[in-house]
Design a protein around this motif. Structure first.
Motif, PDB file in Angstrom:
ATOM      1  N   LEU A 127      31.903 -59.254  17.950  1.00  0.00           N
ATOM      2  CA  LEU A 127      31.944 -59.958  19.227  1.00  0.00           C
ATOM      3  C   LEU A 127      32.766 -59.160  20.241  1.00  0.00           C
ATOM      4  CD1 LEU A 127      31.450 -62.510  20.988  1.00  0.00           C
ATOM      5  CD2 LEU A 127      33.599 -63.387  20.068  1.00  0.00           C
TER       6      LEU A 127
ATOM      7  N   CYS B 160      31.447 -57.528  23.733  1.00  0.00           N
ATOM      8  CA  CYS B 160      32.057 -57.771  25.047  1.00  0.00           C
ATOM      9  C   CYS B 160      32.394 -56.461  25.737  1.00  0.00           C
ATOM     10  CB  CYS B 160      33.313 -58.626  24.896  1.00  0.00           C
ATOM     11  SG  CYS B 160      32.985 -60.344  24.432  1.00  0.00           S
TER      12      CYS B 160
ATOM     13  N   HIS C 207      26.924 -65.619  18.796  1.00  0.00           N
ATOM     14  CA  HIS C 207      28.191 -66.190  18.311  1.00  0.00           C
ATOM     15  C   HIS C 207      27.959 -67.561  17.677  1.00  0.00           C
ATOM     16  CE1 HIS C 207      32.442 -67.038  18.062  1.00  0.00           C
ATOM     17  NE2 HIS C 207      32.255 -68.169  18.713  1.00  0.00           N
TER      18      HIS C 207
ATOM     19  N   SER D 298      28.925 -66.855  13.936  1.00  0.00           N
ATOM     20  CA  SER D 298      30.375 -66.987  13.769  1.00  0.00           C
ATOM     21  C   SER D 298      30.793 -67.900  12.613  1.00  0.00           C
ATOM     22  CB  SER D 298      31.019 -67.468  15.070  1.00  0.00           C
ATOM     23  OG  SER D 298      30.557 -68.762  15.432  1.00  0.00           O
TER      24      SER D 298
ATOM     25  N   LEU E 229      24.976 -62.920  23.940  1.00  0.00           N
ATOM     26  CA  LEU E 229      26.056 -62.719  22.973  1.00  0.00           C
ATOM     27  C   LEU E 229      26.614 -64.070  22.515  1.00  0.00           C
ATOM     28  CD1 LEU E 229      27.778 -60.705  21.444  1.00  0.00           C
ATOM     29  CD2 LEU E 229      29.282 -60.545  23.441  1.00  0.00           C
ATOM     30  N   LYS E 230      26.637 -65.041  23.420  1.00  0.00           N
ATOM     31  CA  LYS E 230      27.104 -66.379  23.043  1.00  0.00           C
ATOM     32  C   LYS E 230      26.133 -67.042  22.066  1.00  0.00           C
ATOM     33  CE  LYS E 230      29.291 -70.464  25.012  1.00  0.00           C
ATOM     34  NZ  LYS E 230      29.811 -71.090  26.244  1.00  0.00           N
TER      35      LYS E 230
ATOM     36  N   TRP F 164      32.647 -60.839  12.002  1.00  0.00           N
ATOM     37  CA  TRP F 164      31.953 -61.230  13.226  1.00  0.00           C
ATOM     38  C   TRP F 164      32.817 -61.064  14.466  1.00  0.00           C
ATOM     39  CZ3 TRP F 164      27.830 -61.374  15.813  1.00  0.00           C
ATOM     40  CH2 TRP F 164      27.818 -62.005  17.058  1.00  0.00           C
TER      41      TRP F 164
END
Length: 218
Positions: free
Chosen positions: A130, A134, A83, A87, A79-80, A126
Motif C-alpha cells: 500500500l 501511494c 486495500h 488488507s 488502490l483503495k 500488504w
C-alpha cells in the motif's frame, strides 16, 4: 429448414424480481469505476458479488491526478479497492494480488514496477505494498503519506483523514528507507514531532500535522 421463431406473450416472460436492482447497481458501479475493459471488470464484479467478497467498485468517480499522463493507471480510488479486498489478509500472495490487479484492468508493467521497489517473495506484507502504491501516485514522501491517510482513515471524505500514529510511523519509516536518501536521524526527528502532536489527539495523526510543515525530507 430453419426452426420457426417462438413467440412469447408478456404473461409468459418471468423476470426474476431481484434482476432489475442487480442490473441497476451494476450500472452505477460501472459508471463510478470507469473500467478500461468493461467485460473483464464485469466478470470480476459478478464473481465477487456471488461470493460475498468486496466488490471492485470505486466509492465515487475520480478526477484525474495532475501527474497522470494517461487514465489507465493506478489511482487512489483503485488502490483503495485493493486495500478493501486484500488488507484483511495481512500477508498477501503475489499471485492473488496480480489477479485482483488484472480485475481492475490495470497495466501489468505498473504492478511489476511497484514490486521491484522491494525484495518481495511469493508473499508480501500488504501495508508495505500500500505504501509503495501511494508512492507511485505522488512526487514526494508527504504526498504519499497524504494518499495513505485518505485511504486508511475512517473519517468522511474531506475530513481530517486521521490514522493511528503507529500506522503512520510504520508507513513513513518504510517509505523513507526505500527512498534511501533520508538520514535515519531526520526520520526519527520528524516522527518524534508528529508523535508529540498525536499524543494530544488520542494517538491519531491528522493531515494538518504534517502537510503544513516544511522540511528537506519531503
Amino acid at each position: 429448414m430453419p426452426l420457426p421463431e417462438t413467440m412469447f406473450c408478456a404473461q409468459q416472460i418471468k423476470i426474476p424480481p431481484e434482476l432489475p436492482d442487480i442490473l441497476k447497481q451494476f450500472t452505477i458501479a460501472a459508471i463510478r469505476t470507469q473500467p478500461r475493459d468493461v467485460l473483464q471488470w464485469a466478470a470480476a464484479y459478478f464473481s465477487a458479488l456471488s461470493k460475498g467478497e468486496p466488490l471492485p467498485v470505486k466509492e465515487r468517480i475520480e478526477k484525474p491526478l495532475a501527474m497522470e499522463k494517461t487514465d489507465i493507471g493506478l489511482t487512489p480510488g483503485l488502490l483503495k479497492i485493493l486495500h478493501k479486498q486484500l488488507s484483511p489478509k495481512g500477508m498477501v500472495n503475489v499471485v492473488e494480488l496480480k489477479e485482483k490487479w488484472k480485475h481492475l484492468c490495470l497495466p501489468e508493467e505498473q504492478l511489476n514496477a511497484i514490486l521491484q521497489l522491494d525484495n518481495f517473495g511469493e508473499e508480501l506484507e500488504w501495508m508495505k505494498f500500500l505504501a509503495l502504491g501511494c508512492s507511485m501516485l505522488s512526487k514526494s514522501l508527504l504526498s504519499s503519506m497524504k494518499h495513505a491517510c485518505e485511504i486508511l482513515t475512517r473519517d468522511p471524505e474531506g475530513g481530517a483523514a486521521r490514522i493511528p500514529f503507529e500506522t503512520f510511523s510504520f508507513l513513513y519509516s518504510y517509505l523513507a528507507s526505500i527512498d534511501g536518501e533520508i538520514p535515519e536521524e531526520k526520520t526519527e526527528s520528524f516522527l518524534h514531532g508528529i508523535k508529540e502532536q498525536a499524543d494530544q489527539q488520542s494517538g491519531m495523526v491528522l493531515l494538518r500535522n504534517f502537510l503544513t510543515q516544511t522540511s528537506t525530507l519531503f
